[in-house]
Write a protein that holds these residues in place. Structure first.
Motif, mmCIF file in Angstrom:
data_model
loop_
_atom_site.group_PDB
_atom_site.id
_atom_site.type_symbol
_atom_site.label_atom_id
_atom_site.label_comp_id
_atom_site.label_asym_id
_atom_site.label_seq_id
_atom_site.Cartn_x
_atom_site.Cartn_y
_atom_site.Cartn_z
ATOM 1 N N ALA A 40 0.856 -1.118 -0.030
ATOM 2 C CA ALA A 40 0.087 -0.028 0.152
ATOM 3 C C ALA A 40 0.762 1.269 0.186
ATOM 4 C CB ALA A 40 -0.988 -0.152 1.147
ATOM 5 N N ILE A 41 1.830 1.349 0.872
ATOM 6 C CA ILE A 41 2.841 2.485 1.006
ATOM 7 C C ILE A 41 3.342 2.797 -0.383
ATOM 8 C CG2 ILE A 41 4.338 3.695 2.083
ATOM 9 C CD1 ILE A 41 3.559 2.501 4.525
ATOM 10 N N THR A 42 4.131 1.863 -0.765
ATOM 11 C CA THR A 42 4.680 2.013 -2.288
ATOM 12 C C THR A 42 3.513 2.131 -3.556
ATOM 13 O OG1 THR A 42 5.010 -0.214 -2.646
ATOM 14 C CG2 THR A 42 6.727 0.878 -1.405
ATOM 15 N N GLY A 43 2.785 1.584 -3.340
ATOM 16 C CA GLY A 43 1.629 1.749 -4.297
ATOM 17 C C GLY A 43 0.693 2.857 -4.325
ATOM 18 N N LEU A 44 0.554 3.720 -3.140
ATOM 19 C CA LEU A 44 -0.100 4.807 -3.083
ATOM 20 C C LEU A 44 0.768 6.246 -2.984
ATOM 21 C CD1 LEU A 44 -2.710 3.680 -0.727
ATOM 22 C CD2 LEU A 44 -2.997 4.019 -2.828
ATOM 23 N N PHE A 45 2.013 6.045 -2.944
ATOM 24 C CA PHE A 45 2.780 7.038 -2.880
ATOM 25 C C PHE A 45 4.100 7.028 -3.383
ATOM 26 C CE2 PHE A 45 0.416 6.692 1.275
ATOM 27 C CZ PHE A 45 -0.512 7.602 1.119
ATOM 28 N N PRO A 46 4.504 7.911 -4.274
ATOM 29 C CA PRO A 46 4.001 9.356 -4.166
ATOM 30 C C PRO A 46 3.053 9.595 -5.340
ATOM 31 C CG PRO A 46 6.121 9.110 -5.479
ATOM 32 C CD PRO A 46 5.989 7.691 -4.791
ATOM 33 N N VAL A 47 2.985 8.596 -6.206
ATOM 34 C CA VAL A 47 1.786 8.427 -7.360
ATOM 35 C C VAL A 47 1.108 7.360 -7.091
ATOM 36 C CG1 VAL A 47 1.422 8.634 -9.796
ATOM 37 C CG2 VAL A 47 3.282 9.682 -8.945
ATOM 38 N N PRO A 48 -0.401 7.579 -6.708
ATOM 39 C CA PRO A 48 -1.220 6.496 -6.521
ATOM 40 C C PRO A 48 -1.527 5.602 -7.856
ATOM 41 C CG PRO A 48 -2.405 8.537 -6.413
ATOM 42 C CD PRO A 48 -0.929 9.156 -6.601
ATOM 43 N N ASP A 49 -1.409 4.420 -7.691
ATOM 44 C CA ASP A 49 -1.666 3.296 -8.553
ATOM 45 C C ASP A 49 -3.202 3.246 -8.585
ATOM 46 O OD1 ASP A 49 -1.759 1.190 -10.444
ATOM 47 O OD2 ASP A 49 -1.461 -0.380 -8.748
ATOM 48 N N SER A 50 -3.800 3.512 -9.691
ATOM 49 C CA SER A 50 -5.507 3.393 -9.803
ATOM 50 C C SER A 50 -6.004 2.212 -9.400
ATOM 51 C CB SER A 50 -5.823 3.961 -11.206
ATOM 52 O OG SER A 50 -5.151 2.943 -12.089
ATOM 53 N N GLN A 51 -5.460 1.204 -9.934
ATOM 54 C CA GLN A 51 -5.736 -0.282 -9.452
ATOM 55 C C GLN A 51 -6.024 -0.417 -7.993
ATOM 56 O OE1 GLN A 51 -7.619 -2.476 -11.067
ATOM 57 N NE2 GLN A 51 -7.872 -3.508 -9.391
ATOM 58 N N LEU A 52 -4.866 0.014 -7.171
ATOM 59 C CA LEU A 52 -4.747 -0.076 -5.806
ATOM 60 C C LEU A 52 -5.686 0.682 -5.200
ATOM 61 C CD1 LEU A 52 -3.338 -1.434 -3.286
ATOM 62 C CD2 LEU A 52 -1.637 0.484 -3.317
ATOM 63 N N VAL A 53 -6.026 1.990 -5.691
ATOM 64 C CA VAL A 53 -7.092 3.057 -5.159
ATOM 65 C C VAL A 53 -8.378 2.347 -5.265
ATOM 66 C CG1 VAL A 53 -8.369 5.286 -5.447
ATOM 67 C CG2 VAL A 53 -5.684 4.953 -5.508
ATOM 68 N N SER A 54 -8.566 1.736 -6.367
ATOM 69 C CA SER A 54 -10.135 0.889 -6.614
ATOM 70 C C SER A 54 -10.189 -0.244 -5.765
ATOM 71 C CB SER A 54 -10.089 0.367 -8.107
ATOM 72 O OG SER A 54 -10.002 1.719 -9.006
ATOM 73 N N ASP A 55 -9.166 -0.935 -5.191
ATOM 74 C CA ASP A 55 -9.243 -2.015 -4.462
ATOM 75 C C ASP A 55 -9.263 -1.351 -2.940
ATOM 76 O OD1 ASP A 55 -8.488 -3.798 -6.184
ATOM 77 O OD2 ASP A 55 -6.530 -4.084 -5.699
ATOM 78 N N VAL A 56 -8.697 -0.182 -2.547
ATOM 79 C CA VAL A 56 -9.026 0.371 -1.291
ATOM 80 C C VAL A 56 -10.483 0.775 -1.145
ATOM 81 C CG1 VAL A 56 -8.466 2.195 0.185
ATOM 82 C CG2 VAL A 56 -6.677 0.687 -0.897
ATOM 83 N N VAL A 57 -10.873 1.264 -2.402
ATOM 84 C CA VAL A 57 -12.327 1.903 -2.407
ATOM 85 C C VAL A 57 -13.479 0.762 -2.100
ATOM 86 C CG1 VAL A 57 -13.958 2.942 -3.804
ATOM 87 C CG2 VAL A 57 -11.984 3.898 -3.603
ATOM 88 N N GLN A 58 -13.069 -0.354 -2.916
ATOM 89 C CA GLN A 58 -13.996 -1.444 -2.797
ATOM 90 C C GLN A 58 -13.981 -2.143 -1.311
ATOM 91 O OE1 GLN A 58 -16.339 -2.201 -5.151
ATOM 92 N NE2 GLN A 58 -17.046 -3.464 -3.439
ATOM 93 N N LYS A 59 -12.806 -2.030 -0.829
ATOM 94 C CA LYS A 59 -12.647 -2.506 0.635
ATOM 95 C C LYS A 59 -13.513 -1.921 1.608
ATOM 96 C CE LYS A 59 -8.693 -5.419 -0.382
ATOM 97 N NZ LYS A 59 -8.251 -6.486 0.265
ATOM 98 N N LEU A 60 -13.214 -0.737 1.574
ATOM 99 C CA LEU A 60 -13.963 0.432 2.346
ATOM 100 C C LEU A 60 -15.618 0.226 2.155
ATOM 101 C CD1 LEU A 60 -11.785 3.464 2.258
ATOM 102 C CD2 LEU A 60 -12.364 2.018 4.326
#
Length: 158
Positions: A40-60
């Protein structure tokens, strides 16, 4: 799985109800969870990975659905958190059944990049920070209760 269940001829008379429970998150205790995303840290920062953001949204969204809340009050601290919060609300509105009461809920979305010192000094949970900031006798982690005492007054639970 559902197709296999519908093909079973003797199952339908025995099933009274069937409910989907989205559990793509890991429960730590009764009020604590994590998403089990080590990258998560390397996938979201400094530039967020869109697939990882979508995964976080779905999990929330799945956490909110399990808590039976479809319209949480969302608090955010950064642009990325704000984007995630908007997408969570959009997804929850798609799953919202009409005339269904929603449980009141506050969803706080924070990111570690704004407070890197806390991640280095504390373990990777805000619970550890609460233990450090509050005396160990004041905080009951099992019940999420802070007991405050002031002089001669009795204990107050908040």
């Amino acid at each position: 799985l559902l197709s296999r269940l519908t093909e079973a001829p003797h199952l339908a008379p025995r099933v009274r109800s069937f409910v989907e429970v989205p559990l793509n998150f890991v429960l730590v205790q009764d009020r604590g969870f994590h998403f089990d995303i080590p990258e998560a840290i390397t996938g979201l920062f400094p530039v967020p990975d869109s697939q990882l953001v979508s995964d976080v949204v779905q999990k929330l969204v799945d956490v909110c659905r399990c808590l039976q809340t479809t319209s949480p009050s969302i608090r955010c601290q950064s642009d990325l958190c704000h984007t995630i919060g908007e997408r969570v609300l959009r997804e929850l509105n798609m799953h919202k059944a009409p005339n269904t009461p929603s449980q009141p809920c506050q969803l706080l979305i924070v990111e570690r990049s704004l407070d890197m010192a806390a991640a280095l000094v504390h373990e990777y949970s805000y619970e550890a920070c609460v233990f450090d900031l509050l005396d160990g006798n004041m905080f009951d982690a099992d019940r999420n209760v802070v007991t405050l005492t002031s002089g001669e007054s009795k204990d107050k639970n908040k």
